[in-house]
Design an enzyme around this catalytic site. Sequence first.
Site, PDB file in Angstrom:
ATOM      1  CE  LYS A  93      -4.033  -2.567   2.379  1.00  0.00           C
ATOM      2  NZ  LYS A  93      -3.113  -3.842   2.486  1.00  0.00           N
TER       3      LYS A  93
HETATM    4  O1  LIG Z   1      -9.249  -2.687   1.802  1.00  0.00           O
HETATM    5  C1  LIG Z   1      -8.397  -3.751   2.185  1.00  0.00           C
HETATM    6  C2  LIG Z   1      -7.094  -3.762   1.210  1.00  0.00           C
HETATM    7  C3  LIG Z   1      -6.687  -4.405   1.832  1.00  0.00           C
HETATM    8  N1  LIG Z   1      -6.647  -5.765   3.097  1.00  0.00           N
HETATM    9  C4  LIG Z   1      -5.512  -6.755   3.599  1.00  0.00           C
HETATM   10  O2  LIG Z   1      -6.029  -7.644   3.340  1.00  0.00           O
HETATM   11  C5  LIG Z   1      -5.595  -8.673   3.955  1.00  0.00           C
HETATM   12  C6  LIG Z   1      -7.244  -9.208   4.240  1.00  0.00           C
HETATM   13  O3  LIG Z   1      -6.489  -9.904   5.618  1.00  0.00           O
HETATM   14  P1  LIG Z   1      -7.681 -11.041   6.844  1.00  0.00           P
HETATM   15  O4  LIG Z   1      -7.475 -11.502   7.783  1.00  0.00           O
HETATM   16  O5  LIG Z   1      -8.161 -12.235   5.456  1.00  0.00           O
HETATM   17  O6  LIG Z   1      -9.091 -10.279   6.929  1.00  0.00           O
HETATM   18  C7  LIG Z   1      -5.060  -7.955   5.007  1.00  0.00           C
HETATM   19  O7  LIG Z   1      -3.781  -8.362   4.502  1.00  0.00           O
HETATM   20  C8  LIG Z   1      -5.482  -6.603   5.016  1.00  0.00           C
HETATM   21  O8  LIG Z   1      -4.388  -6.037   5.200  1.00  0.00           O
HETATM   22  C9  LIG Z   1      -7.955  -4.921   4.013  1.00  0.00           C
HETATM   23  O9  LIG Z   1      -8.336  -6.337   4.458  1.00  0.00           O
HETATM   24  N2  LIG Z   1      -8.602  -4.815   3.580  1.00  0.00           N
END
Ligand SMILES: O=c1ccn([C@@H]2O[C@H](COP(=O)(O)O)[C@@H](O)[C@H]2O)c(=O)[nH]1
Length: 276
Positions: A93
């Site tokens: 990001k």
């Molecule tokens: O909008 C967003 C952008 C990035 N993320 C990232 O994706 C994963 C989600 O992890 P989970 O454990 O499946 O919830 C994490 O690395 C976030 O930083 C997001 O969730 N939403």
Amino acid sequence: MSRSQLIEQIKRKKTFLCIGLDPDVEKIPAFLRDHADPVLEFNKRIIDATKDLCVAYKPNSAFYESRGIKGLQSLISTYNYLPKDCLSIIDAKRGDIGNTSDQYAQAFFNEEASGMGFDAITVTPYMGNDSVTPYLKYEGKWVIILALTSSAGSKDFQYLPTEGGHLYEAVIQKANTWASADRLMYVVGATKREEFTNIRKFAPDNFLLVPGVGAQGGSLEDVCKYGMTKDCGLLVNSSRGIIYASNGEDFAEAARAEALKLQQQMQAELEKAEVI
Ligand SMILES: O=c1ccn([C@@H]2O[C@H](COP(=O)(O)O)[C@@H](O)[C@H]2O)c(=O)[nH]1
């Protein structure tokens, strides 16, 4: 990995699962802590147990940067262990002025310089064109722009009204002028199911990286119903729901079981939409 190669992998493996490698040292099983690099050992076992069930892995750089030099070593070693038939996404990001973005692009794309040559990087669009184009100088690499995030805070800026729409729609329309759907993806949260139909009007061919199923409660079925294209067009990510399915000695088998459930649902969705 090119767009056609990605689509080929999705059809071959019957899945569009992206597994998030977000290893929190407090949460990884205690028995791994004696290893020289416990995080790498954790990631390797997760990868070994799931690589036939997914088409992408997404290490989130925060979980590595937070551990300083050791974390960077874990990230580079994890990058080197990623299967070549999977898209490698660094969820960093980033977003900064051009010459700084040049350095970020080198850090994550130029393997000779940094030891890491990921296929794709997540980028924030807030600083505009000159903050994003440095990543596009790397032939064959993908830029994944944050469009509509899964977070509750997405309301603060992303839904602000613009002439004829919302800020997140303007982001997609503008970014589409920077590169084609062969190089650009968008992040759209699974928690935003009501927006997928609208987003497809602005991004009919782009792959969408969709976090937010599993731990954040988004529905895979709804994402597919409103967001899937004839080429699939989706990479659906799950991190905690897979990697922390168990914190015992069986953690890799438990991760596989969770990934398998998602792969089976994805196969059914791909068949329903006649992608395969
Ligand atoms: O909008 C967003 C952008 C990035 N993320 C990232 O994706 C994963 C989600 O992890 P989970 O454990 O499946 O919830 C994490 O690395 C976030 O930083 C997001 O969730 N939403």
